[in-house]
Design an enzyme around this catalytic site. Sequence first.
Site, PDB file in Angstrom:
ATOM      1  N   LYS A  22      90.754  20.558 -60.155  1.00 46.46           N
ATOM      2  CA  LYS A  22      90.584  21.970 -59.768  1.00 46.46           C
ATOM      3  C   LYS A  22      89.117  22.377 -59.870  1.00 46.46           C
ATOM      4  O   LYS A  22      88.535  22.892 -58.920  1.00 46.46           O
ATOM      5  CB  LYS A  22      91.429  22.852 -60.695  1.00 46.46           C
ATOM      6  CG  LYS A  22      91.068  24.322 -60.734  1.00 46.46           C
ATOM      7  CD  LYS A  22      91.961  25.035 -61.743  1.00 46.46           C
ATOM      8  CE  LYS A  22      91.553  26.450 -62.042  1.00 46.46           C
ATOM      9  NZ  LYS A  22      90.320  26.557 -62.842  1.00 46.46           N
ATOM     10  N   ASN A  23      88.523  22.140 -61.023  1.00 40.61           N
ATOM     11  CA  ASN A  23      87.179  22.674 -61.257  1.00 40.61           C
ATOM     12  C   ASN A  23      86.093  21.924 -60.496  1.00 40.61           C
ATOM     13  O   ASN A  23      84.973  22.425 -60.383  1.00 40.61           O
ATOM     14  CB  ASN A  23      86.867  22.685 -62.758  1.00 40.61           C
ATOM     15  CG  ASN A  23      87.677  23.744 -63.490  1.00 40.61           C
ATOM     16  OD1 ASN A  23      88.317  24.582 -62.854  1.00 40.61           O
ATOM     17  ND2 ASN A  23      87.670  23.698 -64.808  1.00 40.61           N
ATOM     18  N   CYS A 116      91.140  33.721 -65.831  1.00 42.12           N
ATOM     19  CA  CYS A 116      91.954  33.874 -67.024  1.00 42.12           C
ATOM     20  C   CYS A 116      91.277  34.769 -68.048  1.00 42.12           C
ATOM     21  O   CYS A 116      90.062  34.741 -68.207  1.00 42.12           O
ATOM     22  CB  CYS A 116      92.186  32.507 -67.652  1.00 42.12           C
ATOM     23  SG  CYS A 116      93.406  31.542 -66.767  1.00 42.12           S
ATOM     24  N   ARG A 121      83.701  36.497 -70.851  1.00 45.79           N
ATOM     25  CA  ARG A 121      83.259  35.825 -69.636  1.00 45.79           C
ATOM     26  C   ARG A 121      82.283  36.658 -68.801  1.00 45.79           C
ATOM     27  O   ARG A 121      82.569  37.022 -67.650  1.00 45.79           O
ATOM     28  CB  ARG A 121      84.465  35.379 -68.804  1.00 45.79           C
ATOM     29  CG  ARG A 121      85.395  34.499 -69.596  1.00 45.79           C
ATOM     30  CD  ARG A 121      86.446  33.854 -68.763  1.00 45.79           C
ATOM     31  NE  ARG A 121      86.039  32.550 -68.276  1.00 45.79           N
ATOM     32  CZ  ARG A 121      86.813  31.747 -67.583  1.00 45.79           C
ATOM     33  NH1 ARG A 121      88.007  32.107 -67.267  1.00 45.79           N
ATOM     34  NH2 ARG A 121      86.381  30.572 -67.188  1.00 45.79           N
ATOM     35  N   ARG A 399      97.917  28.121 -60.863  1.00 46.84           N
ATOM     36  CA  ARG A 399      96.484  28.171 -60.551  1.00 46.84           C
ATOM     37  C   ARG A 399      95.840  26.796 -60.709  1.00 46.84           C
ATOM     38  O   ARG A 399      94.828  26.512 -60.067  1.00 46.84           O
ATOM     39  CB  ARG A 399      95.771  29.169 -61.470  1.00 46.84           C
ATOM     40  CG  ARG A 399      96.154  30.618 -61.198  1.00 46.84           C
ATOM     41  CD  ARG A 399      95.169  31.572 -61.838  1.00 46.84           C
ATOM     42  NE  ARG A 399      93.843  31.026 -61.716  1.00 46.84           N
ATOM     43  CZ  ARG A 399      92.910  31.035 -62.666  1.00 46.84           C
ATOM     44  NH1 ARG A 399      93.175  31.594 -63.809  1.00 46.84           N
ATOM     45  NH2 ARG A 399      91.740  30.501 -62.464  1.00 46.84           N
TER      46      ARG A 399
HETATM   47  C1  UD1 Z   1      84.256  26.580 -66.492  1.00 46.87           C
HETATM   48  C2  UD1 Z   1      85.655  26.136 -66.122  1.00 46.87           C
HETATM   49  C3  UD1 Z   1      86.631  26.438 -67.246  1.00 46.87           C
HETATM   50  C4  UD1 Z   1      86.130  25.832 -68.548  1.00 46.87           C
HETATM   51  C5  UD1 Z   1      84.690  26.249 -68.817  1.00 46.87           C
HETATM   52  C6  UD1 Z   1      84.100  25.557 -70.031  1.00 46.87           C
HETATM   53  C7  UD1 Z   1      85.714  26.405 -63.722  1.00 46.87           C
HETATM   54  C8  UD1 Z   1      86.291  27.142 -62.576  1.00 46.87           C
HETATM   55  N1  UD1 Z   1      86.082  26.842 -64.934  1.00 46.87           N
HETATM   56  O1  UD1 Z   1      84.291  27.985 -66.666  1.00 46.87           O
HETATM   57  O2  UD1 Z   1      87.891  25.891 -66.897  1.00 46.87           O
HETATM   58  O3  UD1 Z   1      86.945  26.273 -69.594  1.00 46.87           O
HETATM   59  O4  UD1 Z   1      83.854  25.927 -67.689  1.00 46.87           O
HETATM   60  O5  UD1 Z   1      84.139  24.175 -69.868  1.00 46.87           O
HETATM   61  O6  UD1 Z   1      85.012  25.425 -63.577  1.00 46.87           O
HETATM   62  N2  UD1 Z   1      78.837  32.697 -70.429  1.00 46.87           N
HETATM   63  C9  UD1 Z   1      77.983  33.758 -70.615  1.00 46.87           C
HETATM   64  N3  UD1 Z   1      77.392  34.303 -69.507  1.00 46.87           N
HETATM   65  C10 UD1 Z   1      77.606  33.815 -68.250  1.00 46.87           C
HETATM   66  C11 UD1 Z   1      78.468  32.710 -68.088  1.00 46.87           C
HETATM   67  C12 UD1 Z   1      79.082  32.167 -69.199  1.00 46.87           C
HETATM   68  O7  UD1 Z   1      77.778  34.217 -71.726  1.00 46.87           O
HETATM   69  O8  UD1 Z   1      77.023  34.352 -67.288  1.00 46.87           O
HETATM   70  C13 UD1 Z   1      79.499  32.097 -71.618  1.00 46.87           C
HETATM   71  C14 UD1 Z   1      81.025  32.136 -71.527  1.00 46.87           C
HETATM   72  O9  UD1 Z   1      81.525  33.371 -71.968  1.00 46.87           O
HETATM   73  C15 UD1 Z   1      81.384  30.986 -72.428  1.00 46.87           C
HETATM   74  C16 UD1 Z   1      80.270  29.967 -72.202  1.00 46.87           C
HETATM   75  O10 UD1 Z   1      79.186  30.722 -71.639  1.00 46.87           O
HETATM   76  O11 UD1 Z   1      81.358  31.384 -73.772  1.00 46.87           O
HETATM   77  C17 UD1 Z   1      80.611  28.823 -71.284  1.00 46.87           C
HETATM   78  O12 UD1 Z   1      81.162  29.324 -70.094  1.00 46.87           O
HETATM   79  P1  UD1 Z   1      80.993  28.562 -68.692  1.00 46.87           P
HETATM   80  O13 UD1 Z   1      80.565  27.148 -68.938  1.00 46.87           O
HETATM   81  O14 UD1 Z   1      80.132  29.405 -67.826  1.00 46.87           O
HETATM   82  O15 UD1 Z   1      82.457  28.577 -68.160  1.00 46.87           O
HETATM   83  P2  UD1 Z   1      82.957  28.837 -66.697  1.00 46.87           P
HETATM   84  O16 UD1 Z   1      81.983  28.246 -65.730  1.00 46.87           O
HETATM   85  O17 UD1 Z   1      83.354  30.248 -66.546  1.00 46.87           O
END
Ligand code: UD1
Length: 418
Positions: A22-23, A116, A121, A399
Amino acid sequence: MDSIHIRGGVRLQGKVRIQGSKNASLPILAATLLTRGTNHIRNCPKIADVYRMLHLLESLGCQVAWEGDGVRVNAEDAGLRQMPADAITGMRSSLCLLGALLGRTGRVVMEYPGGCVIGARPIDLHLGALQQLGAHFHEEEGTIIGEAPRGLTGTLIQMPKSSVGATENIVLAAVMARGETIVRGAAREPEVEALCAFLCQCGAKIQGIGTDELRIEGGRALHGAQIRVPADRIVAGTYLLACLGTGGSVLLEDAPIGHMGAVIALARQLGATLQASSEGLFVQAPDVLTACPALSTEIYPGFPTDLQSIALAVMTAADGTCLIEEKIFENRFRVLEPLTDMGGHFARIDARRVLVEGNSTLQGREVEARELRGGAALVVAGLMAGGETVVRGCAFIDRGYENICRDLRELGARIYRV
Ligand code: UD1
């Protein structure tokens, strides 16, 4: 509203093929927007989030057609158009359209993405990095408007925190920017690697793939390409843990073994026997699971946060206690309430730590999935439990899992969708 009915207590046995990731597939689909010509994305999982992304691509003018296990996308006539709000707000991955649309059209207009509810996030890392490439953002009534009137220009970006999605957005924008972009502190997750590999197939030049420093030479015209989406390491990990929870023996066909180091290490600690072969990963549960004293989620290659709830469910049956620490998302223990209802014993230490008291026998109950991986954890708990479990809220599970009931039935489970 659909629900999943499980009569637990069956040891999983046999083999199951692992679907595409998926990701990995979602940012690759977004990346097709940057290309001229037809792309063939093979082994693309048939899951709700992929259908949403394809719907978004169509709304932007792409031609989309399923063919066998893959999907063909032609973005020749794509441009910035109104996108369906529900597809944007229904999943977090719609965020990668920020970088892709800025790269393609120099402009993006979209609602705040959803996904989710597993923590705050925020999207500050995405916006901050794209701003460094020359984009400006403002917000109008819940809509993000991004513009790069003078185009995007490559630069040095130092990530303050590792983020999978933000790294993907930078890559998507930077391949279209003028000059070189260097990303320090880039996420090393295999899904970022898959996106970079696809873009290179399309003619992009990216160095340092798989490391935390990416060098992207922008401004090359990208053509259509073919790629096979890697197997989903989270789905493989889900079925591996389900096998352990039920005391089974299972062959995970096509499992991406090289990307599963942390879950394989956990399985060994729990007492499992594992064997890798050209067919996939064979897993044999021990007679009794030995609890590992502590487990914490980490960025790759550490233990993935997406498998934390599922590991937590399995730990209820292990001999001993396990301290689970969630280091990535702050709201990933919502599954504790239904699991407690099923007979699991937990001591909540603080917002990010839970002590799982093992040696519990779970009992079937009617429970509600509230997010994707927590929903899968309830299905696994239902397989382990005595009696019947009914899991409501299947839309969350759809999903990310093509057909969790079909897959688990192939392994002998008594599980049906009603
Ligand atoms: C992606 C994955 C999700 C997985 C996550 C961590 C997808 C679609 N989803 O989510 O399944 O659980 O990686 O491996 O690929 N953060 C901030 N600011 C931002 C962005 C992120 O503070 O602008 C924080 C988040 O709250 C979290 C951390 O950074 O604590 C890591 O998040 P991130 O790696 O960005 O996760 P996703 O890309 O949303």
